[in-house]
Enzyme design. Structure first.
Site, short mmCIF file in Angstrom:
data_model
loop_
_atom_site.label_atom_id
_atom_site.label_comp_id
_atom_site.label_asym_id
_atom_site.label_seq_id
_atom_site.Cartn_x
_atom_site.Cartn_y
_atom_site.Cartn_z
N GLU A 205 0.80 -1.22 0.00
CA GLU A 205 0.00 0.00 0.00
C GLU A 205 0.84 1.28 0.00
O GLU A 205 0.84 2.05 0.97
CB GLU A 205 -0.97 0.00 1.19
N GLU B 9 -5.37 -8.67 0.89
CA GLU B 9 -6.04 -8.35 2.15
C GLU B 9 -7.52 -8.12 1.89
O GLU B 9 -7.88 -7.41 0.96
CB GLU B 9 -5.48 -7.07 2.80
#
Length: 446
Positions: A176, A356
């Protein structure tokens, strides 16, 4: 058009390809603890936690889930749940205290034991090199705003690949980068707490550059591990069909999705976003984008919610009327399908992994049981959303639940529980939540 609450029917595991990987995921700073043990250096999150007002419950990651000492117990639980794979991150400052210079053998020994423990249990190791915990010594020298950090990261990546490249199934460079750049360097609500858009966008560029450099250095070691990057993404829906709302949704998509996907897969940054940034656009050296566009074996997608945007500052998001998680995020599995189908349409994709997906809820321990029905519903709906995307031609090769354990949830401290395993932080005792039991049953096809 905005999606409505999910009515997907969850397929059986057998409906997915035989090669599909099912896993769970964690991150080093959130679970390991042992922050000053066996030569680990300080990271920017250690420093950030010590600053007043940064963490909701005034906590830190010094102990967390004490995974550093309890890892055998935790990988026993992974084996018990029955997943194929475990996605974990390596703490850079645990294996190289200063982010350059000497390697810390005790730190590498820990990860060697962890990886060997997974393999002994038939669990595939999926490593992430950087899950937000930059060595503080590098931050003191400018951090990700300093181009030299890219070279240090590339050296670190190559060392991991040299040591573990024959055992790791997968290595992701960054987790991320949007969070690192924007929350860490523009809004400043995450470490290192900088509030400067120019630095944030330069950081974003250097994260992507360091990713490309790391792919080169790892491939030079001859590793057979699959190499890629993990991005957090959401679909953006305009609140209305008004042109200004449509334009706002396009820009926000540009800042979150296209800003990373375009250079990785097309070799350029989106022109509309560069124009929007103006003087805050990053400084780019000739050849950088060729490095960033290195071939990818996979892209990881982290998905939690959709985004509905409006050009009107007084837009009422509460009117969307979708259920919310404990983070205040809308539960919208259709958004995951929409995102995946759109990516497949717009980009020449490598295989995708859902690296995720999960939700925080206010779980309560009662007589050793945690009946987290909302999380079970969330997982069912999102697994169905992945299957729906596969049916539409998207090459999704795996799904990882976030998270294995309740843990240190960054600026929220220990107030938010994402785990399918409940952690009693006072005793460090673990309890399988009903969501973990459901996942286990799903994985055996029952």
């Amino acid at each position: 058009m905005k999606p409505t609450e999910s009515n997907f029917t969850t397929p059986l595991r057998s409906a997915f390809p035989d090669t599909f990987t099912w896993g769970v995921a964690t991150a080093a700073f959130q679970i390991e603890g042992a922050s000053d043990t066996d030569g680990r250096g300080a990271s920017i999150w250690d420093t950030f936690c010590n600053q007043p007002g940064t963490i909701a419950d005034k906590s830190d990651g010094k102990v967390a889930c004490d995974h550093y000492h309890l890892y055998q117990q935790d990988i026993d639980l992974i084996e018990e749940i029955g997943v194929d794979a475990y996605r974990f991150s390596i703490s850079w400052s645990r294996v190289q205290a200063l982010g350059q210079g000497a390697w810390n053998e005790k730190g590498f020994d820990f990860y060697a034991r962890l990886i060997d423990g997974m393999l002994a249990r038939g669990v595939k190791p999926y490593a992430t090199l950087y899950h937000w915990d930059l060595p503080q010594a590098l931050q003191d020298n400018g951090g990700w705003n300093n181009r030299e950090t890219c070279a240090h990261f590339s050296e670190y990546a190559a060392e991991v690949a040299r040591r573990f490249g024959d055992k790791l199934v997968s290595i992701a460079t960054h987790n991320e980068p949007w969070v690192v750049s924007i929350l860490g360097h523009e809004s400043g609500i995450f470490a290192p707490g900088i509030r400067d858009r120019k630095i944030a966008m330069q950081t974003a560029h250097h994260l992507l550059l360091s990713h490309g450099m790391a792919l080169q250095s790892m491939r030079a070691t001859g590793t057979k591990a699959q190499l890629g990057i993990v991005l957090n993404q959401s679909p953006f829906y305009p609140a209305t069909s008004a042109p200004e709302d449509v334009a706002k949704a396009k820009l926000e998509d540009g800042l979150l999705v296209r800003w990373y996907m375009d250079p990785l897969l097309k070799g350029h940054y989106p022109a509309d976003v560069m124009q929007h940034l103006g003087k805050d656009a990053p400084d780019i050296t000739a050849g950088d984008l060729d490095i960033i566009r290195a071939p990818l074996d996979f892209i990881g997608i982290n998905y939690y919610t959709r985004q509905v945007v409006s050009a009107q500052p007084d837009f009422n998001h509460a009117a969307n009327k979708l259920p919310l998680t404990d983070m205040g995020w809308e539960i919208c599995p259709e958004g995951l399908t929409d995102l995946l189908v759109r990516l497949n349409r717009d980009y020449p994709l490598p295989p995708l992994l859902i690296t995720e997906n999960g939700a925080a809820f206010p779980d309560q321990l009662s007589n050793g049981e945690i009946d987290d029905l909302p999380r079970i519903a969330y997982l069912k709906q999102h697994i169905a959303a992945v299957h729906h995307a596969i049916q539409q031609g998207v090459n999704v090769s795996g799904y990882f639940v976030w998270s294995l354990l309740d843990n240190f949830e960054w600026a929220s401290g220990y107030e938010k529980r994402f785990g399918i395993i409940y952690v009693d932080y006072a005793t460090q005792k673990r309890y399988l939540k009903n969501s973990a039991k459901w996942y286990k049953q799903f994985l055996v096809g029952k």
